[in-house]
Write an enzyme that holds these catalytic residues in place. Structure first.
Site, PDB file in Angstrom:
ATOM      1  N   HIS A 150      -6.300  -6.555  13.176  1.00 14.70           N
ATOM      2  CA  HIS A 150      -5.011  -5.866  13.199  1.00 14.70           C
ATOM      3  C   HIS A 150      -4.655  -5.487  14.627  1.00 14.70           C
ATOM      4  O   HIS A 150      -5.490  -4.986  15.385  1.00 14.70           O
ATOM      5  CB  HIS A 150      -5.095  -4.606  12.331  1.00 14.70           C
ATOM      6  N   CYS A 152      14.490  23.658   3.442  1.00 15.40           N
ATOM      7  CA  CYS A 152      13.662  24.518   2.604  1.00 15.40           C
ATOM      8  C   CYS A 152      12.768  23.676   1.694  1.00 15.40           C
ATOM      9  O   CYS A 152      12.819  22.442   1.711  1.00 15.40           O
ATOM     10  CB  CYS A 152      14.553  25.438   1.776  1.00 15.40           C
ATOM     11  N   MET A 153      11.973  24.344   0.868  1.00 13.93           N
ATOM     12  CA  MET A 153      11.058  23.628  -0.004  1.00 13.93           C
ATOM     13  C   MET A 153      11.791  22.733  -1.000  1.00 13.93           C
ATOM     14  O   MET A 153      11.382  21.593  -1.240  1.00 13.93           O
ATOM     15  CB  MET A 153      10.173  24.610  -0.773  1.00 13.93           C
ATOM     16  N   ASP A 154      12.879  23.227  -1.566  1.00 12.46           N
ATOM     17  CA  ASP A 154      13.566  22.511  -2.638  1.00 12.46           C
ATOM     18  C   ASP A 154      14.960  22.033  -2.267  1.00 12.46           C
ATOM     19  O   ASP A 154      15.597  21.358  -3.072  1.00 12.46           O
ATOM     20  CB  ASP A 154      13.720  23.426  -3.865  1.00 12.46           C
ATOM     21  N   ARG A 187       0.945 -10.640   7.517  1.00 15.04           N
ATOM     22  CA  ARG A 187       1.029  -9.454   6.660  1.00 15.04           C
ATOM     23  C   ARG A 187       2.302  -8.698   7.022  1.00 15.04           C
ATOM     24  O   ARG A 187       2.432  -8.189   8.136  1.00 15.04           O
ATOM     25  CB  ARG A 187      -0.197  -8.558   6.854  1.00 15.04           C
ATOM     26  N   ARG A 246     -10.354   1.065  15.055  1.00 16.86           N
ATOM     27  CA  ARG A 246     -10.180   1.810  13.818  1.00 16.86           C
ATOM     28  C   ARG A 246     -11.150   1.219  12.815  1.00 16.86           C
ATOM     29  O   ARG A 246     -12.366   1.338  12.983  1.00 16.86           O
ATOM     30  CB  ARG A 246      -8.702   1.728  13.372  1.00 16.86           C
ATOM     31  N   LYS A 286       0.838  -1.195   0.000  1.00 19.11           N
ATOM     32  CA  LYS A 286       0.000   0.000   0.000  1.00 19.11           C
ATOM     33  C   LYS A 286       0.879   1.254   0.000  1.00 19.11           C
ATOM     34  O   LYS A 286       2.097   1.185   0.231  1.00 19.11           O
ATOM     35  CB  LYS A 286      -0.908   0.006   1.233  1.00 19.11           C
ATOM     36  N   TYR A 331      16.943  29.975   6.091  1.00 14.18           N
ATOM     37  CA  TYR A 331      15.919  30.884   6.589  1.00 14.18           C
ATOM     38  C   TYR A 331      15.993  31.074   8.109  1.00 14.18           C
ATOM     39  O   TYR A 331      16.110  30.108   8.862  1.00 14.18           O
ATOM     40  CB  TYR A 331      14.532  30.365   6.233  1.00 14.18           C
TER      41      TYR A 331
END
Length: 373
Positions: free
Chosen positions: A164, A311-313, A220, A132, A37, A264
């Site tokens: 589970h 940072c983002m990138d 599993r 759940r 999954k 930053y």
């Protein structure tokens, strides 16, 4: 000019197959269901599924119907179980693709049967204490009654019953014994009502490793198959090796004096003259920003700190006086064989679990596979 990816997740399928072999040896009397999954926990659904079948996987497990159908579209023809569906799911397509589905309530079983042109294969899920998904308490009574009526009418085939664990990664937790007890009673109730399913399964990765009493007919194996322990403190003695290595190529190398703020907010300040390396991996690729200033990366045979905020990138690493040049490989995590951090190390730096570290990766990361057959 090099065409190597600037941000790359290297997936070692030979290691993955070896992990499955070791896990099979840990549960020799049970069938094995590798769980693929969430895009095989970030490792890539189709290549990992093929490797699992090559390793002798009896079943494959996925969460959603879409994932199951993606397996079929990729050419998988073996037994597949899916278990998570909101109202309105297309169970007809799953039945036509010979995918086994899970009923977690009498209402969901009715949805599975509605409009089906084929006799669906269904496994019943009982909630034994995770609270759940699955039928809990009186809901289980209603699901058993509905399943008996439908199977007696020839409208479905109940092939399995499962649940589970909530605390299998804590072997001494009292919930484990209680869940096994409830599961046994639930199976006995189903059998007394006239359904004797071929498969009973309860064990996840942790239970496969440390709780033989729960192995039953099938285990599993999810996170453990990718070489990551369900819990860093779990003692099990099974030889598992991480399958994924995440790395990037240095895009900038600069020498800077002491006393300079980095990234930053300048939350990291150099305490000496040093070399900073810019690595093109950031939170857009799923690298955990919460590991800023705490995680380490591997470069030139050593571990060095992530300097300041991720940072983002990109992120910046403080490599000191190590000989690093533009284009050199910087490893965020891997098996640890060459001294690099592991996914577990990053999880601890970020205050999370290694599952999240590998599963969240995406963005511009290129997956490269080793050991494809």
């Amino acid at each position: 000019m090099s065409r190597e990816p600037q941000a790359e997740a290297v997936i070692d399928l030979d290691t993955y197959r070896s992990n499955l072999e070791a896990l099979r040896a840990a549960a020799p009397g049970a069938l094995q269901m590798p769980v693929v999954k969430a895009d095989a926990y970030g490792h890539g659904l189709a290549p990992v599924a093929r490797a699992a079948r090559e390793a002798g996987a009896d079943w494959l497990g996925v969460a959603t119907g879409a994932e199951a159908l993606a397996l079929r579209e990729a050419g998988d023809t073996g037994p597949v179980l899916c278990w998570l569906a909101a109202p309105g799911a297309d169970f007809t397509s799953l039945a036509e693709a010979d995918v086994e589905v899970t009923a977690s309530s009498a209402e969901q079983l009715a949805e599975i049967l509605s409009g089906s042109t084929r006799r669906p294969k269904v496994q019943l899920k009982v909630d034994t204490g995770l609270l759940r998904n699955g039928a809990f308490g009186p809901q289980w009574d209603l699901l058993v009654e509905a399943a008996v009526q439908a199977q007696s009418a020839g409208r479905l085939e109940v092939t399995g019953v499962w649940s589970h664990f909530a605390c299998a990664d804590e072997p001494d937790h009292p919930a484990n014994d209680e869940q096994e007890r409830v599961f046994t009673e639930s199976v006995e109730q189903l059998e007394a009502a006239g359904i004797a399913p071929r498969l009973r399964h309860l064990a996840n990765s942790a239970a496969t490793l440390v709780r033989p009493s729960s192995h039953l007919d099938l285990v599993r194996v999810g996170i453990a198959s990718y070489g990551i322990s369900p819990d860093a403190g779990l003692q099990h003695g099974v030889a598992l090796q991480p399958v994924m290595t995440l790395r990037g190529r240095a895009v900038s190398v600069k020498r800077v004096p002491a006393g300079r703020g980095v990234s930053y907010g300048h939350t990291y300040v150099t305490d000496r003259e040093t070399t900073l390396v810019d690595v093109p991996l950031g939170y857009a690729e799923g690298v955990l920003r919460t590991a800023s200033g705490r995680a380490r990366v591997g470069v030139a045979g050593a571990q060095v700190p992530v300097a300041g905020r991720i940072c983002m990138d990109q992120l910046v690493a403080d490599v000191g006086d190590l000989p690093v040049a533009r284009g050199d490989v910087v490893t965020l995590f891997g098996p640890g064989d060459d001294g690099e951090p592991t996914a577990q190390d990053w999880a601890e730096a970020a205050g999370t679990i290694a599952y999240e570290v590998v599963t969240r990766l995406g963005g511009r990361i290129v997956r490269t596979y080793r050991g494809e057959r």
